[in-house]
Design an enzyme around this catalytic site. Sequence first.
Site, short mmCIF file in Angstrom:
data_model
loop_
_atom_site.label_atom_id
_atom_site.label_comp_id
_atom_site.label_asym_id
_atom_site.label_seq_id
_atom_site.Cartn_x
_atom_site.Cartn_y
_atom_site.Cartn_z
N GLN A 99 -27.92 86.77 39.24
CA GLN A 99 -28.85 87.10 40.33
C GLN A 99 -29.00 85.89 41.24
O GLN A 99 -29.58 85.98 42.31
CB GLN A 99 -30.22 87.49 39.78
CG GLN A 99 -30.22 88.69 38.87
CD GLN A 99 -31.57 88.89 38.21
OE1 GLN A 99 -32.47 89.51 38.78
NE2 GLN A 99 -31.73 88.33 37.03
N VAL A 101 -28.14 82.84 43.76
CA VAL A 101 -27.33 82.77 44.98
C VAL A 101 -26.86 81.34 45.24
O VAL A 101 -26.28 81.04 46.27
CB VAL A 101 -28.16 83.29 46.19
CG1 VAL A 101 -28.49 84.77 46.01
CG2 VAL A 101 -29.44 82.48 46.40
N ASP A 102 -27.13 80.44 44.24
CA ASP A 102 -26.92 79.00 44.48
C ASP A 102 -25.48 78.53 44.30
O ASP A 102 -25.14 77.41 44.67
CB ASP A 102 -27.88 78.18 43.57
CG ASP A 102 -27.71 78.50 42.07
OD1 ASP A 102 -28.72 78.42 41.33
OD2 ASP A 102 -26.59 78.82 41.64
N HIS A 117 -26.78 89.34 43.84
CA HIS A 117 -27.62 89.24 45.04
C HIS A 117 -26.97 88.41 46.14
O HIS A 117 -27.67 87.91 47.02
CB HIS A 117 -28.99 88.65 44.68
CG HIS A 117 -29.83 89.57 43.84
ND1 HIS A 117 -30.82 89.11 43.00
CD2 HIS A 117 -29.80 90.91 43.67
CE1 HIS A 117 -31.37 90.14 42.37
NE2 HIS A 117 -30.77 91.24 42.75
N CYS A 150 -23.24 84.33 64.98
CA CYS A 150 -21.94 84.88 64.58
C CYS A 150 -20.87 84.26 65.48
O CYS A 150 -20.99 84.36 66.71
CB CYS A 150 -21.96 86.40 64.73
SG CYS A 150 -20.33 87.16 64.57
N CYS A 153 -19.24 87.20 67.84
CA CYS A 153 -19.91 87.92 68.94
C CYS A 153 -21.06 87.12 69.54
O CYS A 153 -21.67 87.51 70.53
CB CYS A 153 -20.43 89.28 68.45
SG CYS A 153 -21.82 89.13 67.29
N THR A 190 -34.12 85.00 33.18
CA THR A 190 -34.60 85.90 34.22
C THR A 190 -35.90 86.55 33.78
O THR A 190 -36.09 86.89 32.62
CB THR A 190 -33.57 86.97 34.60
OG1 THR A 190 -34.12 87.84 35.61
CG2 THR A 190 -33.12 87.80 33.41
N ASN A 215 -34.89 82.60 26.81
CA ASN A 215 -35.92 82.35 27.81
C ASN A 215 -37.09 81.67 27.10
O ASN A 215 -37.44 82.08 26.00
CB ASN A 215 -36.40 83.70 28.41
CG ASN A 215 -37.18 83.53 29.69
OD1 ASN A 215 -38.04 82.64 29.80
ND2 ASN A 215 -36.87 84.34 30.68
N ALA A 233 -32.28 77.48 28.61
CA ALA A 233 -30.88 77.94 28.62
C ALA A 233 -29.95 76.81 28.19
O ALA A 233 -29.07 77.00 27.34
CB ALA A 233 -30.53 78.42 30.03
#
Length: 247
Positions: A99, A101-102, A117, A150, A153, A190, A215, A233
């Site tokens: 999950q 995004v790093d 994600h 972008c 465009c 998580t 966890n 972890a």
Amino acid sequence: MTVIELAKYLKVAEKITVLTGAGVSAESGVPTFRGSEGLWKTHRPERLATPEAFTRDPELVWEWYDWRRRLVAKCQPNAAHITLATWSQTYSKFSLITQNVDGLHERAGTATTIRFHGSIWELCCWNRCSSSPERWTDERVPLSPIPPLCPACGHLARPGVVWFGESINKDVLTRSLSSADCDVFLTIGTSGVVYPAASLTKEAKLHGALTIEINPEDTPHTEIVDARFKGSAAQVLTAIEAIRGTS
Ligand code: BV8
């Protein structure tokens, strides 16, 4: 179940799937979302991680993501990322669904990470223009200008992540659901509150996988998994690998 028993089970298991969350990157110095010092402490998710927030104030949202990119760029993968990368190179049937995004799993050497994600290092055209790729990598820190545009465009670019209220990429969801059919499914770091990612643990249990949680805190997964290891972890995975990797 003890660490020794799990290590022995992992030694003979064929198909391993791991679901990770922000807790796996905590020991690298990346703040979690909902912890006491978490990212959401000063920022409310609906104010920053939704398409509505971006429409309302793209500059504010980009300032938050650029701040996170600059922070993550200074962080290194920790022993948890490294152990999982070792497993990804050891087992022929290994899936890592994150999950996060790093990008720290990839930097540790886990080649085929399923980014549930998306990635903070990717951008997309907010207008979804036909002349730009669906997403592209931009690892500049800091980003300039903010908000970035972008290149095709000239309109706004957006972070290549999945926001609340946005659907998970169909291919990512399909691959994740099929990887839940495995021998051992480990849910690591998580809080188990964000769906549909949080449903994967139950999916694995329905397939008859041995389900494990790592966890330091209790989560909604704690009462459904077959065994939970209360700890960090990095510490728990290092202890498991010390036995699995040598026996
Ligand atoms: C969607 C963006 C269809 C990138 C994020 C039921 C079914 C389907 C959807 C929903 C549903 N119920 C509600 C929903 C809607 C929503 C949702 O789940 N809301 C929640 C809050 C109730 N889901 C969605 O919108 C998803 N889309 O379902 O599409 C749809 C479409 C329209 C309308 C409805 C449905 C999209 C969700 C994606 C949101 N994007 N991030 C970014 O900016 O990062 S979510 C965000 O939370 C991050 O991605 C993060 O990964 C994720 C989960 O958080 P965790 O990783 O678990 O982190 P957290 O801080 O919470 O917990 C850390 C844990 O680590 C703690 O347990 C702690 O104890 C532990 N820990 C700490 N230190 C350590 C440790 N563990 C181990 N070692 C340590 N050292």
